[in-house]
Design an enzyme around this catalytic site. Structure first.
Site, mmCIF file in Angstrom:
data_model
loop_
_atom_site.group_PDB
_atom_site.id
_atom_site.type_symbol
_atom_site.label_atom_id
_atom_site.label_comp_id
_atom_site.label_asym_id
_atom_site.label_seq_id
_atom_site.Cartn_x
_atom_site.Cartn_y
_atom_site.Cartn_z
ATOM 1 N N ARG C 126 91.112 90.342 81.925
ATOM 2 C CA ARG C 126 91.180 90.443 80.466
ATOM 3 C C ARG C 126 92.532 89.945 79.939
ATOM 4 O O ARG C 126 92.887 90.198 78.790
ATOM 5 C CB ARG C 126 90.905 91.880 80.012
ATOM 6 C CG ARG C 126 89.396 92.196 80.029
ATOM 7 C CD ARG C 126 89.085 93.649 79.768
ATOM 8 N NE ARG C 126 89.901 94.204 78.722
ATOM 9 C CZ ARG C 126 90.866 95.103 78.920
ATOM 10 N NH1 ARG C 126 91.113 95.584 80.122
ATOM 11 N NH2 ARG C 126 91.565 95.530 77.913
ATOM 12 N N LYS C 127 93.280 89.242 80.777
ATOM 13 C CA LYS C 127 94.548 88.647 80.330
ATOM 14 C C LYS C 127 94.262 87.316 79.635
ATOM 15 O O LYS C 127 94.614 86.251 80.133
ATOM 16 C CB LYS C 127 95.484 88.477 81.527
ATOM 17 C CG LYS C 127 95.863 89.832 82.144
ATOM 18 C CD LYS C 127 96.776 89.721 83.334
ATOM 19 C CE LYS C 127 97.115 91.141 83.850
ATOM 20 N NZ LYS C 127 97.928 91.136 85.074
ATOM 21 N N THR C 128 93.614 87.403 78.482
ATOM 22 C CA THR C 128 93.153 86.225 77.756
ATOM 23 C C THR C 128 93.847 86.133 76.398
ATOM 24 O O THR C 128 94.365 87.121 75.894
ATOM 25 C CB THR C 128 91.644 86.328 77.492
ATOM 26 O OG1 THR C 128 91.407 87.561 76.791
ATOM 27 C CG2 THR C 128 90.864 86.329 78.783
ATOM 28 N N THR C 259 94.038 82.581 83.213
ATOM 29 C CA THR C 259 94.047 82.555 81.749
ATOM 30 C C THR C 259 95.396 82.901 81.131
ATOM 31 O O THR C 259 95.677 82.500 80.011
ATOM 32 C CB THR C 259 92.997 83.544 81.188
ATOM 33 O OG1 THR C 259 93.181 84.817 81.828
ATOM 34 C CG2 THR C 259 91.586 83.051 81.452
#
Lengths: 278, 278, 278, 278, 278, 278
Positions: C126-128, C259
């Site tokens: 979820r490091k977006t 990402t």
């Protein structure tokens, strides 16, 4: 973030509450009692408490979500600006009444089912009108929300099968993200067997009669898959005939009527001048 | 502008319809039939037609709002991208089912009342969940929407009276804009008489018994005000006892249950590959 | 619905593109070529095609998402109002460059891993920064999106364990809706064993060395649970050391750097007067 | 007003954080430490402090934007409701990591350039992903934001020139509001000379080699315009070759890679029960 | 994107146009003429054409923004659904009337000033009510929009000076981005001289008398800075005394009354059944 | 909910107040006086007080809406963060100036009319630019807001009549909800008589001369309907000729110029460092 409460309130007060603006002085303080007009399982208070506070009103909860209330009991007190209390009154009562209606019906069904089969969960469907709030009411009543939206579970239904075929639909789904279970809705014992053989996680038997359901459960056991695949049943199940279904070897019964044809629990708000204390 | 349809759809598809994205090819075209699963008065098709078109789908209405449909009848056809049909299916059916449920109940009540007293209108309340759509369903069923929101009518209720007194509330309201009628809710014959004397436009008799209602109507006549002031009754009125009320010399009966405890009319959508025509 | 494209465009053009408004006549038509300035795996064209069409521009895709492009290749053509092309140019290129950068890196890592172990999936975290678009780029590159948001998967992490304990957290999670898998992140072999015994669906080994990972896999096999529980590894894994991890008996490797530290693929837009054709 | 933080959070939590809702009690309080996992120049704390406070959390900053932090240092403490901390954790860390990454790279480049030529500013481009936040990170790193959006500066680029010609574009721009400077991007010495003669405010030399740049600077001096026109260079400049450019007689170097290919600085959040103090 | 038109329309039609819904059949087509009720310079048609098209109406412009119209002239024709024409009628006319009023007054002032001094621009202020639309009307009238918002120009005013001092404010501003001009508002000749010496780009003389203005212009010339610094005057200037100011050696006169006290140009819409052609 | 204030502020500060950000330290506190630059009836302070508080500023009102102020009087004090005061200054003053301008003009007209005929109300039209705020200013000035929007009153105008005919339009309107009055706009005595005979609630005489108006009033009296039907007049009425109209036997005069051609009342804000007290 805008929730259902703000949306409904906006519909109800597009350019203010003209009656109160016209009759009630701007700085008048009032005290209001929220009263149950009939008995039921209360749901929605926690949510409404937060929403009401956003209007600068003091809220005192005398009951908690999940408690039974009797006719005439006071469930909450609101204190603060009179116009603000009057502004939110109807939206507050509408949500409280609907959520309590859903929770009350859910509880009744859950208890009926548990008396027959401890292993069966009662689940809601997506036949909702207040979105998440309907789901939360089902949870408060002891039910399972099932999927919250089209975005959080893979449930292959008749439409998908009509378009791409059962095997192909399952094959495609299995290639997707490893984090999700795969559920398939089937309308015949034959298709239920196909789904078993393709090792899905949940099989939803749509409009099956109790004896057909039992047949599927036995087949699953025979194949040694009963602890790997959950069985859900749905369609044509109501409070009258539910025990027949609950006696089957199944895991979940999902019922649309819990949310699509809800009987409201009636609440009212009694407002008085601030000096009058309860 | 965002309407209830978009709001509900957003709740239902926050980040897409993962099942269809996973199983149905992106460019597949499909054909869907919307089928009534039980009889009822249809409502919502016109609204849903426009919403559905916004998704690039072709819609063919086979029935019109306000028509009765029988179990099994096809009411509309949808043609176009399969994923889009599946995306809106549930939201479409939820709104159609609820609006048709409200319209069906409204029609039943209206007909019952008209058989007794041609002059009485059946009106909705603000106990709604889909805002305007619930009101529109009432209109399609032959009822009167009453006020759409707090913003479009002056209705002085018990809370306003508790806070500023009956006379004062009316006096203040009369000073406001000349474009609006003034309605007052009263809970006793005595207050009804006060309201008459202050020449309001509508008196709402809340929780009055038929004999009390008749008494108020006679007093109004005696004072020569019967053609100047409308009489509305509300509270404790249901399909069983409604003819007793309808026989009184009144103008409007408003009923919360039309919208707050609606029995859904069940519809389903049957989807198939485009080549298969109806 | 507003997507990332509209949000970024809004940031970039709060009150218009003043240079173009000042220098380019309002009704001038232009033709633009989108050109790759370096080689890479293209991603985002399908999404951008739809967004661009919303501005009334004609879009012709010469390449498809998932294709490799060489330096100098034209990937798309835009035709229409000159000011509109200039208005969206930068936002279009920013999204295309980032998504292609993510897809290119993902493809490289996937191929490296597949050469060692066909059973291992590469997943995003979820490091977006562009939400869903980053996830879609990972899928185009051959990776798995993992959970799209906090709303669609139960992943019990160190924080949850620190607050309520491992067993209690799993116990609570198992009581919830039957539709979801349960994943637990553990930081020691001991906790991995606890998780196995509580029969979760996925175990995420955080910052484990290859030999520890292999130990956990063997324990799982010994307990006869290897086909019931998926093993995911994460933390400290990069393109250099990834084959060491891929050789373990695991199912998923998730990598934040895909990402969070993306190297952009450079694209440019070359605009000319409409008459000049490609 | 909705900012990037709220947008990203919305993408990440469309209908809540289901893991925390399922495992962490609603009223539990927690304490969290934000820790640098590698060294870097910190950026974003001030912005995130305000955003975090909006969730009712107490924030204590131990470091300030623009300070260097070492691996392992705690930069901020969060106290308050555990679910809220977990809800914003990833969005908080994503923004902090990216902004710090941009600031760190900017500072490194700025220092390299200043060691050679004190008069040169390092500027960002519009190749950003978090809009204003990327620009703010550049400022914290000692760089210049250049134009924030298409709306706040007149920069005539190759596309404008291709459509209306260099002289005409400048002529039109000069007729506009007196409050703005006019900048022109040129690709040859010849066009640079044209721009000088039309007395623009800034000339952007795109993809010029150092010797060509010096030639333009000398021409400008010869014409006595060096103190009236700023020189900006861009294109093909990276950390390795930047000193060659910095040695020229220029005013600004703008670099897209500062924001389009950012290496994240890694931070983590360590959460514990409230009683445990730092 | 929502613009002022949609915002005003939303205020005007929160839940529809009840009169038209009640009296005009849903599918009736109508034809409408937009007629000038008094002479003036027309402004807003281009903007309104686009907005009107969004409602599916056909628009034919008979006049263009910037043309003079006489009383009784038809400026545009609208064709399409009658209810939609009625829905937007008032919002359409309000914007057209105000923008034309602003453009008419601007043109009159511009011509007056040009007859005295060709070098002086007439500029608007931020005393606007329809945001950008007011500015666009000024441009159509031949004026300069000055800054569109607080975000696009540095104008140091009395408040900034009161808080940080003149020199300090300019010093800080000069450190910022190289892309912007710096303007300073001064209230005395002494401060004007200070500003000159700090080489700002524009000096705004607030509430100066003509003789003081001339003194500043002469000082600027003496210092050899007249071609480097623009002079703007503002305050107490109206159509009567403006030529006195215009005769000074200045560059810009800005006038709040152009937008804050606008005399509307009256337009009406005449609607008829579709068959009746113009 | 977003109101006009937030919308205008957003237009004015799309990405911040760059001057203040550049010149004024972030944590500086300031004190500001809002001063009337000319006399007038003040309106908008109550609304602005609430909006200003939302920015964390302390507001002290020295005057109240509806009070007359003289040139030079301080009407409010603002205390708090300097940048925030500067951010809202212009939007605050714009709204205050316009609302006070409307209220002042309304009061002047109301008094003129009352001196002639105590029974006549002065009403606004829908020719507004700040929506509700313009209407509120009219009320503060002693006028009647008339309908707030197309959604809250049935007013059958020439367009409706042109499309469906006078009788048919009234007939349709009478079938609608009982809660609303019906008003008809007529352009001839003949049509006024038709409207009387169809017993509408209000007749609006558009562009009638005083003698025609008196004729209609007499006819109404003759028919014994004068106390059942209100008479409103509009069109071509201004401050000069209004007493001629006011002398007629009418109930309401509505005037578009009150809001469409408002003369602003000038206010300024004087900001100083916090320590300097008033």
């Amino acid at each position: 973030m805008t929730t259902i409460f703000e949306k409904l309130l906006e519909e109800d007060t597009s350019f203010g509450d003209i009656t109160s603006e016209v009759t009630v002085p701007e700085d008048l303080d009032a005290h209001a009692k929220v009263i149950a007009k009939e008995e039921g399982l209360i749901a929605g208070l926690k949510y409404l408490e937060e929403k009401t506070k956003n209007f600068g009103l003091k809220v005192t909860l005398l009951k908690k979500d999940g408690e039974f209330v009797k006719k005439g009991e006071v469930v909450a007190l609101l204190d603060g600006n009179a116009r603000k209390i009057l502004l939110i009154e109807r939206t507050f009562l509408n949500i409280l009444g609907r959520m309590s209606g859903i929770a009350t019906a859910t509880r009744r069904v859950v208890e009926k089912v548990k008396s027959v089969n401890q292993n069966v969960r009662i689940a809601a469907t997506r036949k909702t009108f207040l979105g998440q709030l309907d789901k939360i009411a089902v949870i408060i009543g002891g039910g399972d929300p099932h999927r919250w939206s089209l975005s959080d579970h893979i449930l292959i239904k008749d439409s998908h099968i009509a378009l791409v075929g059962l095997e192909e639909a399952i094959r495609r789904a299995k290639k997707t993200s490893f984090i999700r279970k795969i559920e398939v809705e089937v309308e015949s014992v034959k298709d239920a067997v196909k789904a078993m053989n393709l090792s899905v996680d949940i099989i939803l038997l749509d409009n099956f009669k109790p004896e057909q359901i039992s047949k599927v459960a036995r087949l699953l056991k025979t194949k040694g898959l009963r602890d790997k695949i959950l069985l859900e049943v749905s369609g044509g199940i109501n409070e009258k005939n539910i025990t027949e279904y609950a006696e089957c070897d199944i895991d979940i019964i999902s019922i649309g009527a819990l949310t699509h044809s809800t009987k409201n629990i009636d609440f009212s708000m009694e407002t008085s001048l601030k000096q009058k204390k309860t």
